[in-house]
Design a protein around this motif. Structure first.
Motif, PDB file in Angstrom:
ATOM      1  N   PHE A 114       4.991  19.603   5.400  1.00  0.00           N
ATOM      2  CA  PHE A 114       5.586  18.274   5.455  1.00  0.00           C
ATOM      3  C   PHE A 114       4.901  17.410   4.395  1.00  0.00           C
ATOM      4  CE2 PHE A 114       5.568  13.891   6.962  1.00  0.00           C
ATOM      5  CZ  PHE A 114       6.876  13.702   7.346  1.00  0.00           C
ATOM      6  N   VAL A 115       5.696  16.720   3.575  1.00  0.00           N
ATOM      7  CA  VAL A 115       5.163  15.839   2.547  1.00  0.00           C
ATOM      8  C   VAL A 115       5.894  14.501   2.641  1.00  0.00           C
ATOM      9  CG1 VAL A 115       4.805  15.506   0.072  1.00  0.00           C
ATOM     10  CG2 VAL A 115       4.730  17.821   1.035  1.00  0.00           C
ATOM     11  N   MET A 116       5.148  13.396   2.747  1.00  0.00           N
ATOM     12  CA  MET A 116       5.772  12.080   2.876  1.00  0.00           C
ATOM     13  C   MET A 116       4.958  11.053   2.099  1.00  0.00           C
ATOM     14  SD  MET A 116       6.691   9.858   6.301  1.00  0.00           S
ATOM     15  CE  MET A 116       5.021   9.732   6.924  1.00  0.00           C
ATOM     16  N   ILE A 117       5.680  10.132   1.485  1.00  0.00           N
ATOM     17  CA  ILE A 117       5.056   8.972   0.848  1.00  0.00           C
ATOM     18  C   ILE A 117       5.759   7.728   1.385  1.00  0.00           C
ATOM     19  CG2 ILE A 117       4.589   7.765  -1.309  1.00  0.00           C
ATOM     20  CD1 ILE A 117       4.651  10.484  -2.693  1.00  0.00           C
ATOM     21  N   MET A 118       4.970   6.766   1.818  1.00  0.00           N
ATOM     22  CA  MET A 118       5.511   5.508   2.341  1.00  0.00           C
ATOM     23  C   MET A 118       4.973   4.351   1.501  1.00  0.00           C
ATOM     24  SD  MET A 118       4.777   5.986   6.401  1.00  0.00           S
ATOM     25  CE  MET A 118       6.135   5.095   7.092  1.00  0.00           C
ATOM     26  N   MET A 119       5.821   3.374   1.257  1.00  0.00           N
ATOM     27  CA  MET A 119       5.386   2.110   0.666  1.00  0.00           C
ATOM     28  C   MET A 119       5.449   1.093   1.806  1.00  0.00           C
ATOM     29  SD  MET A 119       4.407   0.419  -2.035  1.00  0.00           S
ATOM     30  CE  MET A 119       4.889   1.358  -3.473  1.00  0.00           C
ATOM     31  N   VAL A 120       4.340   0.417   2.051  1.00  0.00           N
ATOM     32  CA  VAL A 120       4.288  -0.546   3.148  1.00  0.00           C
ATOM     33  C   VAL A 120       3.812  -1.903   2.654  1.00  0.00           C
ATOM     34  CG1 VAL A 120       3.931   1.216   4.929  1.00  0.00           C
ATOM     35  CG2 VAL A 120       1.960   0.161   3.853  1.00  0.00           C
ATOM     36  N   ASP A 121       4.355  -2.937   3.250  1.00  0.00           N
ATOM     37  CA  ASP A 121       3.930  -4.313   2.974  1.00  0.00           C
ATOM     38  C   ASP A 121       2.734  -4.600   3.877  1.00  0.00           C
ATOM     39  OD1 ASP A 121       3.559  -7.041   2.770  1.00  0.00           O
ATOM     40  OD2 ASP A 121       5.647  -7.562   3.149  1.00  0.00           O
ATOM     41  N   ILE A 122       1.600  -4.915   3.269  1.00  0.00           N
ATOM     42  CA  ILE A 122       0.378  -5.167   4.047  1.00  0.00           C
ATOM     43  C   ILE A 122      -0.015  -6.637   4.048  1.00  0.00           C
ATOM     44  CG2 ILE A 122      -0.518  -2.816   3.816  1.00  0.00           C
ATOM     45  CD1 ILE A 122      -2.340  -3.903   1.543  1.00  0.00           C
ATOM     46  N   SER A 123       0.904  -7.504   3.613  1.00  0.00           N
ATOM     47  CA  SER A 123       0.554  -8.930   3.551  1.00  0.00           C
ATOM     48  C   SER A 123       0.335  -9.540   4.936  1.00  0.00           C
ATOM     49  CB  SER A 123       1.620  -9.713   2.785  1.00  0.00           C
ATOM     50  OG  SER A 123       2.882  -9.565   3.379  1.00  0.00           O
ATOM     51  N   ALA A 131       0.849  -1.185   0.000  1.00  0.00           N
ATOM     52  CA  ALA A 131       0.000   0.000   0.000  1.00  0.00           C
ATOM     53  C   ALA A 131       0.883   1.232   0.000  1.00  0.00           C
ATOM     54  CB  ALA A 131      -0.913   0.013   1.221  1.00  0.00           C
ATOM     55  N   VAL A 132       0.310   2.334  -0.496  1.00  0.00           N
ATOM     56  CA  VAL A 132       0.979   3.625  -0.502  1.00  0.00           C
ATOM     57  C   VAL A 132       0.271   4.501   0.525  1.00  0.00           C
ATOM     58  CG1 VAL A 132       1.519   5.657  -1.885  1.00  0.00           C
ATOM     59  CG2 VAL A 132       1.565   3.385  -2.940  1.00  0.00           C
ATOM     60  N   ILE A 133       1.046   5.104   1.412  1.00  0.00           N
ATOM     61  CA  ILE A 133       0.496   6.020   2.410  1.00  0.00           C
ATOM     62  C   ILE A 133       1.069   7.398   2.124  1.00  0.00           C
ATOM     63  CG2 ILE A 133       0.353   6.615   4.860  1.00  0.00           C
ATOM     64  CD1 ILE A 133       0.779   3.584   5.430  1.00  0.00           C
ATOM     65  N   SER A 134       0.192   8.381   1.961  1.00  0.00           N
ATOM     66  CA  SER A 134       0.647   9.745   1.720  1.00  0.00           C
ATOM     67  C   SER A 134       0.261  10.623   2.910  1.00  0.00           C
ATOM     68  CB  SER A 134       0.049  10.305   0.432  1.00  0.00           C
ATOM     69  OG  SER A 134      -1.354  10.365   0.520  1.00  0.00           O
ATOM     70  N   VAL A 135       1.164  11.544   3.242  1.00  0.00           N
ATOM     71  CA  VAL A 135       0.949  12.451   4.365  1.00  0.00           C
ATOM     72  C   VAL A 135       1.308  13.862   3.905  1.00  0.00           C
ATOM     73  CG1 VAL A 135       1.580  13.003   6.742  1.00  0.00           C
ATOM     74  CG2 VAL A 135       1.636  10.616   5.977  1.00  0.00           C
ATOM     75  N   ILE A 136       0.395  14.796   4.110  1.00  0.00           N
ATOM     76  CA  ILE A 136       0.641  16.189   3.743  1.00  0.00           C
ATOM     77  C   ILE A 136       0.068  17.076   4.842  1.00  0.00           C
ATOM     78  CG2 ILE A 136       0.195  18.033   2.070  1.00  0.00           C
ATOM     79  CD1 ILE A 136      -0.279  15.810  -0.017  1.00  0.00           C
ATOM     80  N   GLY A 137       0.859  18.066   5.253  1.00  0.00           N
ATOM     81  CA  GLY A 137       0.360  19.012   6.248  1.00  0.00           C
ATOM     82  C   GLY A 137       1.462  19.854   6.828  1.00  0.00           C
TER      83      GLY A 137
END
Length: 89
Positions: free
Chosen positions: A42-51, A3-9
């Motif tokens: 602040f701007v961040m993008i995370m790639m996470v393993d959700i298996s 999954a891709v998690i985006s954070v902005i603020g």
């Protein structure tokens, strides 16, 4: 599955720690992170393993939206399949 998690603020201390802590609580393994500060944003993008998630993906996505509301940020989790479909030309 990923999954891709985006954070902005607005940038504040501890955003990365809170988001990655939320991932850990749901057994989502952080694979990659990119972040930057654009002036005071602040701007961040995370790639996470959700298996190995210990909850439904929809619950994870809702949990991040709620965390974003609490922190005054926009936090969105999107399944990699949806992300790829949206960004395919």
């Amino acid at each position: 599955m990923r999954a891709v998690i985006s954070v902005i603020g607005k940038d504040t201390v501890g955003i990365l720690a809170k988001v990655s802590g939320k991932c850990a609580s749901m057994n989502a393994n952080v694979l990659d992170v990119t972040q930057t500060i654009l002036q005071d944003m602040f701007v961040m993008i995370m790639m996470v393993d959700i298996s190995g998630l210990n909850c439904e993906f929809s619950e994870m996505a809702s949990s991040f939206e709620k965390l974003g509301e609490e922190l005054g940020l926009s936090i969105h989790a999107m399944h990699e399949d949806i992300f790829n479909s949206m960004h395919r030309i």
